[in-house]
Scaffold this motif. Sequence first.
Motif, PDB file in Angstrom:
ATOM      1  N   ASN A  40     -59.424   8.500 -12.333  1.00 35.68           N
ATOM      2  CA  ASN A  40     -60.744   8.060 -12.797  1.00 35.68           C
ATOM      3  C   ASN A  40     -60.784   6.571 -13.116  1.00 35.68           C
ATOM      4  O   ASN A  40     -61.675   6.111 -13.821  1.00 35.68           O
ATOM      5  CB  ASN A  40     -61.136   8.861 -14.048  1.00 35.68           C
ATOM      6  N   ILE A  41     -59.853   5.822 -12.571  1.00 38.27           N
ATOM      7  CA  ILE A  41     -59.722   4.403 -12.913  1.00 38.27           C
ATOM      8  C   ILE A  41     -60.960   3.604 -12.522  1.00 38.27           C
ATOM      9  O   ILE A  41     -61.250   2.549 -13.109  1.00 38.27           O
ATOM     10  CB  ILE A  41     -58.463   3.812 -12.233  1.00 38.27           C
ATOM     11  N   PHE A  42     -61.710   4.090 -11.567  1.00 38.32           N
ATOM     12  CA  PHE A  42     -62.864   3.355 -11.046  1.00 38.32           C
ATOM     13  C   PHE A  42     -64.086   3.443 -11.961  1.00 38.32           C
ATOM     14  O   PHE A  42     -65.089   2.774 -11.730  1.00 38.32           O
ATOM     15  CB  PHE A  42     -63.246   3.887  -9.661  1.00 38.32           C
ATOM     16  N   ARG A  43     -64.025   4.252 -13.039  1.00 43.02           N
ATOM     17  CA  ARG A  43     -65.206   4.422 -13.887  1.00 43.02           C
ATOM     18  C   ARG A  43     -64.857   4.223 -15.360  1.00 43.02           C
ATOM     19  O   ARG A  43     -63.725   3.924 -15.714  1.00 43.02           O
ATOM     20  CB  ARG A  43     -65.840   5.802 -13.661  1.00 43.02           C
ATOM     21  N   ASN A  44     -65.844   4.398 -16.210  1.00 42.08           N
ATOM     22  CA  ASN A  44     -65.700   4.184 -17.644  1.00 42.08           C
ATOM     23  C   ASN A  44     -65.171   5.457 -18.295  1.00 42.08           C
ATOM     24  O   ASN A  44     -65.869   6.460 -18.384  1.00 42.08           O
ATOM     25  CB  ASN A  44     -67.065   3.807 -18.229  1.00 42.08           C
ATOM     26  N   ILE A  45     -63.922   5.443 -18.762  1.00 45.99           N
ATOM     27  CA  ILE A  45     -63.294   6.612 -19.360  1.00 45.99           C
ATOM     28  C   ILE A  45     -63.486   6.556 -20.877  1.00 45.99           C
ATOM     29  O   ILE A  45     -63.285   5.509 -21.490  1.00 45.99           O
ATOM     30  CB  ILE A  45     -61.793   6.652 -19.033  1.00 45.99           C
ATOM     31  N   THR A  46     -63.842   7.686 -21.492  1.00 47.02           N
ATOM     32  CA  THR A  46     -64.054   7.702 -22.942  1.00 47.02           C
ATOM     33  C   THR A  46     -62.837   8.279 -23.659  1.00 47.02           C
ATOM     34  O   THR A  46     -62.004   8.986 -23.072  1.00 47.02           O
ATOM     35  CB  THR A  46     -65.288   8.537 -23.319  1.00 47.02           C
ATOM     36  N   LEU A  47     -62.751   7.987 -24.946  1.00 46.82           N
ATOM     37  CA  LEU A  47     -61.655   8.499 -25.763  1.00 46.82           C
ATOM     38  C   LEU A  47     -61.708  10.022 -25.853  1.00 46.82           C
ATOM     39  O   LEU A  47     -60.666  10.699 -25.828  1.00 46.82           O
ATOM     40  CB  LEU A  47     -61.719   7.879 -27.162  1.00 46.82           C
ATOM     41  N   ASP A  48     -62.908  10.591 -25.963  1.00 48.50           N
ATOM     42  CA  ASP A  48     -63.046  12.046 -26.038  1.00 48.50           C
ATOM     43  C   ASP A  48     -62.493  12.720 -24.778  1.00 48.50           C
ATOM     44  O   ASP A  48     -61.850  13.765 -24.851  1.00 48.50           O
ATOM     45  CB  ASP A  48     -64.517  12.432 -26.226  1.00 48.50           C
ATOM     46  N   GLU A  49     -62.767  12.107 -23.621  1.00 48.22           N
ATOM     47  CA  GLU A  49     -62.249  12.662 -22.369  1.00 48.22           C
ATOM     48  C   GLU A  49     -60.733  12.751 -22.393  1.00 48.22           C
ATOM     49  O   GLU A  49     -60.136  13.785 -22.062  1.00 48.22           O
ATOM     50  CB  GLU A  49     -62.655  11.774 -21.193  1.00 48.22           C
ATOM     51  N   LEU A  50     -60.091  11.658 -22.756  1.00 51.75           N
ATOM     52  CA  LEU A  50     -58.634  11.625 -22.757  1.00 51.75           C
ATOM     53  C   LEU A  50     -58.065  12.608 -23.775  1.00 51.75           C
ATOM     54  O   LEU A  50     -57.040  13.254 -23.524  1.00 51.75           O
ATOM     55  CB  LEU A  50     -58.153  10.204 -23.061  1.00 51.75           C
ATOM     56  N   ALA A  51     -58.716  12.707 -24.946  1.00 50.08           N
ATOM     57  CA  ALA A  51     -58.245  13.651 -25.952  1.00 50.08           C
ATOM     58  C   ALA A  51     -58.345  15.088 -25.447  1.00 50.08           C
ATOM     59  O   ALA A  51     -57.465  15.919 -25.707  1.00 50.08           O
ATOM     60  CB  ALA A  51     -59.038  13.477 -27.238  1.00 50.08           C
ATOM     61  N   ASN A  52     -59.404  15.386 -24.692  1.00 52.68           N
ATOM     62  CA  ASN A  52     -59.593  16.740 -24.172  1.00 52.68           C
ATOM     63  C   ASN A  52     -58.540  17.109 -23.134  1.00 52.68           C
ATOM     64  O   ASN A  52     -58.246  18.300 -22.943  1.00 52.68           O
ATOM     65  CB  ASN A  52     -60.990  16.882 -23.558  1.00 52.68           C
TER      66      ASN A  52
ATOM     67  N   GLU B 214     -85.303 -10.034 -36.628  1.00 53.68           N
ATOM     68  CA  GLU B 214     -85.168 -10.265 -35.186  1.00 53.68           C
ATOM     69  C   GLU B 214     -83.932  -9.517 -34.684  1.00 53.68           C
ATOM     70  O   GLU B 214     -82.802  -9.809 -35.069  1.00 53.68           O
ATOM     71  CB  GLU B 214     -85.022 -11.750 -34.894  1.00 53.68           C
ATOM     72  N   LEU B 215     -84.145  -8.535 -33.796  1.00 55.72           N
ATOM     73  CA  LEU B 215     -83.040  -7.767 -33.237  1.00 55.72           C
ATOM     74  C   LEU B 215     -82.318  -8.609 -32.187  1.00 55.72           C
ATOM     75  O   LEU B 215     -82.912  -9.044 -31.207  1.00 55.72           O
ATOM     76  CB  LEU B 215     -83.554  -6.472 -32.610  1.00 55.72           C
ATOM     77  N   LYS B 216     -81.006  -8.811 -32.386  1.00 57.84           N
ATOM     78  CA  LYS B 216     -80.217  -9.658 -31.492  1.00 57.84           C
ATOM     79  C   LYS B 216     -79.345  -8.846 -30.537  1.00 57.84           C
ATOM     80  O   LYS B 216     -79.041  -9.313 -29.439  1.00 57.84           O
ATOM     81  CB  LYS B 216     -79.319 -10.587 -32.324  1.00 57.84           C
ATOM     82  N   LEU B 217     -78.908  -7.666 -30.956  1.00 61.91           N
ATOM     83  CA  LEU B 217     -77.998  -6.860 -30.133  1.00 61.91           C
ATOM     84  C   LEU B 217     -78.063  -5.410 -30.587  1.00 61.91           C
ATOM     85  O   LEU B 217     -78.236  -5.135 -31.778  1.00 61.91           O
ATOM     86  CB  LEU B 217     -76.558  -7.387 -30.262  1.00 61.91           C
ATOM     87  N   ASP B 218     -77.898  -4.489 -29.630  1.00 61.21           N
ATOM     88  CA  ASP B 218     -77.936  -3.062 -29.939  1.00 61.21           C
ATOM     89  C   ASP B 218     -76.854  -2.371 -29.110  1.00 61.21           C
ATOM     90  O   ASP B 218     -76.764  -2.581 -27.903  1.00 61.21           O
ATOM     91  CB  ASP B 218     -79.308  -2.483 -29.598  1.00 61.21           C
ATOM     92  N   SER B 219     -76.040  -1.544 -29.764  1.00 61.31           N
ATOM     93  CA  SER B 219     -74.948  -0.864 -29.065  1.00 61.31           C
ATOM     94  C   SER B 219     -75.405   0.371 -28.301  1.00 61.31           C
ATOM     95  O   SER B 219     -74.575   1.073 -27.720  1.00 61.31           O
ATOM     96  CB  SER B 219     -73.869  -0.447 -30.068  1.00 61.31           C
ATOM     97  N   LEU B 220     -76.696   0.656 -28.289  1.00 59.33           N
ATOM     98  CA  LEU B 220     -77.182   1.879 -27.650  1.00 59.33           C
ATOM     99  C   LEU B 220     -76.767   1.939 -26.183  1.00 59.33           C
ATOM    100  O   LEU B 220     -76.662   3.021 -25.602  1.00 59.33           O
ATOM    101  CB  LEU B 220     -78.706   1.955 -27.773  1.00 59.33           C
ATOM    102  N   SER B 221     -76.504   0.778 -25.580  1.00 62.12           N
ATOM    103  CA  SER B 221     -76.123   0.745 -24.173  1.00 62.12           C
ATOM    104  C   SER B 221     -74.798   1.459 -23.914  1.00 62.12           C
ATOM    105  O   SER B 221     -74.545   1.916 -22.802  1.00 62.12           O
ATOM    106  CB  SER B 221     -76.022  -0.705 -23.683  1.00 62.12           C
ATOM    107  N   VAL B 222     -73.940   1.555 -24.930  1.00 64.77           N
ATOM    108  CA  VAL B 222     -72.669   2.260 -24.728  1.00 64.77           C
ATOM    109  C   VAL B 222     -72.838   3.763 -24.871  1.00 64.77           C
ATOM    110  O   VAL B 222     -71.911   4.523 -24.617  1.00 64.77           O
ATOM    111  CB  VAL B 222     -71.564   1.768 -25.689  1.00 64.77           C
ATOM    112  N   GLY B 223     -74.015   4.199 -25.319  1.00 65.07           N
ATOM    113  CA  GLY B 223     -74.338   5.619 -25.322  1.00 65.07           C
ATOM    114  C   GLY B 223     -73.824   6.421 -26.490  1.00 65.07           C
ATOM    115  O   GLY B 223     -73.751   7.642 -26.415  1.00 65.07           O
ATOM    116  N   ARG B 224     -73.485   5.764 -27.591  1.00 68.05           N
ATOM    117  CA  ARG B 224     -72.974   6.495 -28.757  1.00 68.05           C
ATOM    118  C   ARG B 224     -73.970   6.366 -29.890  1.00 68.05           C
ATOM    119  O   ARG B 224     -74.160   5.278 -30.439  1.00 68.05           O
ATOM    120  CB  ARG B 224     -71.613   5.960 -29.164  1.00 68.05           C
TER     121      ARG B 224
END
Length: 300
Positions: A203-215, A17-27
Amino acid sequence: MGQLITVEELPRYAPGELKLDSLSVGRKDFRLRIFRYEPSDIWVPPSENFLLVVYRDGTTSMNRRVAGAWKQSHVGRGVTSLLTRAEPSSWQWKNDIEVSHFYIAPALMTKTAGEAFDRDAEAIELHDLLGAEDPILTWINDQMIQEIAAGGPGGRLCYDALALQASVHILRKYAAIEFKTPCAQGRFRPAHARMIEDYIEQNIFRNITLDELANVCHCSPVQFARKFRVHYGMRPHTYVLRRKVEHACRHLRRDRVALKEIALLAGFADQSHLNRVFRQHMNVTPAEYRRQMCGTTTDA
């Protein structure tokens, strides 16, 4: 070697029984899924990903065969099973259990080995372990689940940081080759620090990723996370949340708009997300803060 199965194909061989999936975070290269399993006797074909099983609930004796003889262990919360990629496996257990699966792409492990340990590794293998006591992976698993369940802005950034932390930990502790952490740490240059802070502000109003900040400062996510903690004394996720709370405070002091609008302006998923994080940082709710600062009774 035959065809390797994908993440989506695994439930055909290990139905639960699948209870949770992280696919929603897009990784997709570090994916987390939670399954509830009844007692089972299964065979799983070779997988294209590394597999970590973090046991969450229930205890049982676990029998597994990867190559050679069967191995047995007693598993429960705090225990992890590891399976390197491209290996068929057989599993047997007698009690109901709930587990988290980490599916880690080999490309991510190779990239992490290069960035975190300055190690050029074309092929990485993990030790096949059935019952490893690992409280760090249990903690990372719990934190990831909280972020996925909350589903708010900042969740991807935190998930990225946790995936990075887990990958480094796994390579250091369970890889079949030895890694040494580079000694150089260091802080950001003042110009880079200003660029990072400006980027977060804009960009405080949106979801910032670690890759973005590293770039922003032209370094790898591993190097960025390490330097960020040295420079600011906290993780990027914690810093971004603090900045979101500060934005909310400014709006609460000067604006008379509804709290749900302030939540979106400050980069929170909704008003309940704002309330939860705001209380953690300020020890009051946004409505209480507004009353204290402005003397207003408007809570909407």
